[in-house]
Design a protein around this motif. Structure first.
Motif, PDB file in Angstrom:
ATOM      1  N   VAL A 229      38.407  32.320  39.402  1.00 26.06           N
ATOM      2  CA  VAL A 229      39.798  31.900  39.231  1.00 26.06           C
ATOM      3  C   VAL A 229      40.469  31.905  40.608  1.00 26.06           C
ATOM      4  CG1 VAL A 229      41.956  32.255  37.970  1.00 26.06           C
ATOM      5  CG2 VAL A 229      39.805  33.125  37.011  1.00 26.06           C
ATOM      6  N   VAL A 230      41.183  30.840  40.904  1.00 21.89           N
ATOM      7  CA  VAL A 230      41.851  30.699  42.199  1.00 21.89           C
ATOM      8  C   VAL A 230      43.363  30.688  41.985  1.00 21.89           C
ATOM      9  CG1 VAL A 230      42.106  29.262  44.263  1.00 21.89           C
ATOM     10  CG2 VAL A 230      39.932  29.262  42.997  1.00 21.89           C
ATOM     11  N   VAL A 231      44.068  31.572  42.695  1.00 22.54           N
ATOM     12  CA  VAL A 231      45.533  31.565  42.677  1.00 22.54           C
ATOM     13  C   VAL A 231      46.006  31.404  44.123  1.00 22.54           C
ATOM     14  CG1 VAL A 231      47.642  32.824  42.071  1.00 22.54           C
ATOM     15  CG2 VAL A 231      45.590  33.108  40.663  1.00 22.54           C
TER      16      VAL A 231
ATOM     17  N   LEU B 152      59.686  38.111  53.091  1.00 20.81           N
ATOM     18  CA  LEU B 152      58.464  37.304  53.003  1.00 20.81           C
ATOM     19  C   LEU B 152      58.579  36.241  51.909  1.00 20.81           C
ATOM     20  CD1 LEU B 152      55.331  39.632  53.389  1.00 20.81           C
ATOM     21  CD2 LEU B 152      56.034  37.759  54.875  1.00 20.81           C
ATOM     22  N   ASN B 153      59.122  36.659  50.759  1.00 27.64           N
ATOM     23  CA  ASN B 153      59.373  35.728  49.658  1.00 27.64           C
ATOM     24  C   ASN B 153      58.137  34.892  49.305  1.00 27.64           C
ATOM     25  OD1 ASN B 153      61.223  34.906  47.748  1.00 27.64           O
ATOM     26  ND2 ASN B 153      61.850  33.102  48.932  1.00 27.64           N
ATOM     27  N   ILE B 154      57.009  35.574  49.133  1.00 28.53           N
ATOM     28  CA  ILE B 154      55.774  34.870  48.754  1.00 28.53           C
ATOM     29  C   ILE B 154      55.859  34.490  47.279  1.00 28.53           C
ATOM     30  CG2 ILE B 154      53.246  35.047  48.616  1.00 28.53           C
ATOM     31  CD1 ILE B 154      53.520  37.433  50.638  1.00 28.53           C
ATOM     32  N   ARG B 155      55.403  33.291  46.960  1.00 27.72           N
ATOM     33  CA  ARG B 155      55.383  32.823  45.576  1.00 27.72           C
ATOM     34  C   ARG B 155      53.988  32.336  45.225  1.00 27.72           C
ATOM     35  NH1 ARG B 155      58.831  35.750  45.242  1.00 27.72           N
ATOM     36  NH2 ARG B 155      61.063  35.390  44.991  1.00 27.72           N
ATOM     37  N   LEU B 156      53.650  32.374  43.929  1.00 28.80           N
ATOM     38  CA  LEU B 156      52.309  32.012  43.472  1.00 28.80           C
ATOM     39  C   LEU B 156      52.251  30.593  42.942  1.00 28.80           C
ATOM     40  CD1 LEU B 156      51.445  35.225  41.416  1.00 28.80           C
ATOM     41  CD2 LEU B 156      50.793  34.701  43.761  1.00 28.80           C
ATOM     42  N   THR B 157      51.052  30.018  43.017  1.00 24.79           N
ATOM     43  CA  THR B 157      50.826  28.731  42.354  1.00 24.79           C
ATOM     44  C   THR B 157      50.059  29.011  41.061  1.00 24.79           C
ATOM     45  OG1 THR B 157      48.709  28.351  43.457  1.00 24.79           O
ATOM     46  CG2 THR B 157      50.688  27.553  44.571  1.00 24.79           C
ATOM     47  N   PRO B 158      50.142  28.131  40.064  1.00 22.45           N
ATOM     48  CA  PRO B 158      49.403  28.364  38.820  1.00 22.45           C
ATOM     49  C   PRO B 158      47.905  28.466  39.075  1.00 22.45           C
ATOM     50  CG  PRO B 158      51.043  26.636  38.510  1.00 22.45           C
ATOM     51  CD  PRO B 158      50.989  26.915  39.983  1.00 22.45           C
TER      52      PRO B 158
END
Lengths: 129, 158
Positions: free
Chosen positions: B45-47, B112-118
């Motif tokens: 699984v890749v995020v 930093l405000n890192i956000r994830l992709t689906p």
């Protein structure tokens, strides 16, 4: 049965999450206690479109979703009904996101992974308030 | 940015999430640097993440481990890694692990405000992933349902 009111009617829940597994786990946590899942949506846009057609006491809202995220969907639902109770249910719960959620009127935050008692307690508390 | 600084939150989150959601304990763990090539055990699984850090997280295991993991999560039995519930269970676990790790990183380094992709899921024999312009580091975790490998790559990581 914590999902039933004093008059015996069930507390109605709308579950918004792009993961079908997550929606399954919400059902698994709530339905044995008498809560009823009256609607499910896989993204924010679906949730906003579905919302007026059902009467949910509480909406559980994921944050990171395709098409429209949960924060924007929560704002749109609050615009339709400012008294709607919404719980943010997300694996992402940093201080900035929680601050953003509160500013949009989201009533409470529950971090994933959640325990059944935890989410049930939060639902009961926001309805009492 | 050192490899420890970006791998540790993901290792900790993996251990916590597996324990809390599946009651799986990590019996042993070791870290390893990776070259340009990452070879999957069969289910990966890749995020991705964007914002203050750009990179991606892999959650990797064998097909058999993925099936067992889905069964533990949902309470149902599966016989194929291609079952939608197996794929979605892997995606949800990786999403929660990376969400918890990034939450800790964002809170410890404001701004930093890192956000994830689906998440994206790949299953099959002989899957190889190439790290292009990314330095990566892995942790191998031994459990009673098989070896779970996590790999974190960050642009500019050393």
């Amino acid at each position: 049965m914590k999902g039933l009111r004093a008059d015996g009617t069930a507390i109605r829940i709308m579950a918004v999450d792009d993961s079908p597994i997550s929606r399954k786990m919400i059902k698994k946590a709530l339905e044995p206690e008498g809560f009823v899942i009256v609607g499910e949506a896989a993204n924010g846009k679906e949730a906003v479109e579905l919302y007026p057609t059902i009467q949910a006491d509480v909406v559980t809202m994921d944050v990171t979703m395709p098409v429209m995220d949960g924060l924007d969907a929560a704002s749109a639902i609050k615009n339709i009904n400012s008294k709607q109770k919404i719980i943010m249910l997300s694996a992402m719960g940093d201080d900035d996101i929680i601050k953003d959620a509160k500013s949009r009127g989201i009533d409470d935050v529950c971090a994933k992974p959640f325990k059944p008692d935890e989410i049930i307690g939060k639902i009961i508390r926001i309805l009492e308030n | 940015m050192s490899k420890d600084s970006y791998l540790s939150p993901f290792s900790l989150a993996t251990s916590d999430v597996l324990k809390e959601m599946l009651d799986i304990n990590i019996d042993g763990s070791e870290t390893a640097s990776e070259g340009d090539l990452f070879v999957s055990q069969g289910f990966i699984v890749v995020v991705g993440f964007t914002g203050g850090w750009k990179g991606r997280f892999f959650l990797d295991m064998s097909s058999e481990t993925a099936i067992q993991m889905a069964s533990l999560l949902t309470g149902d039995d599966y016989d194929s890694v291609g079952d939608e519930d197996v794929i979605m269970s892997g995606a949800e676990l990786a999403n929660i692990i990376s969400g918890n790790a990034i939450t800790d990183i964002n809170n410890s380094q404001p701004g930093l405000n890192i956000r994830l992709t689906p998440p994206s899921v790949f299953a099959g024999d002989g899957i190889s992933m190439f790290n292009v312009r990314l330095s990566s580091s892995s942790a191998l975790m031994q459990t009673n349902i098989g070896t779970i490998k996590i790999n974190v790559a960050v642009e500019g990581g050393k």
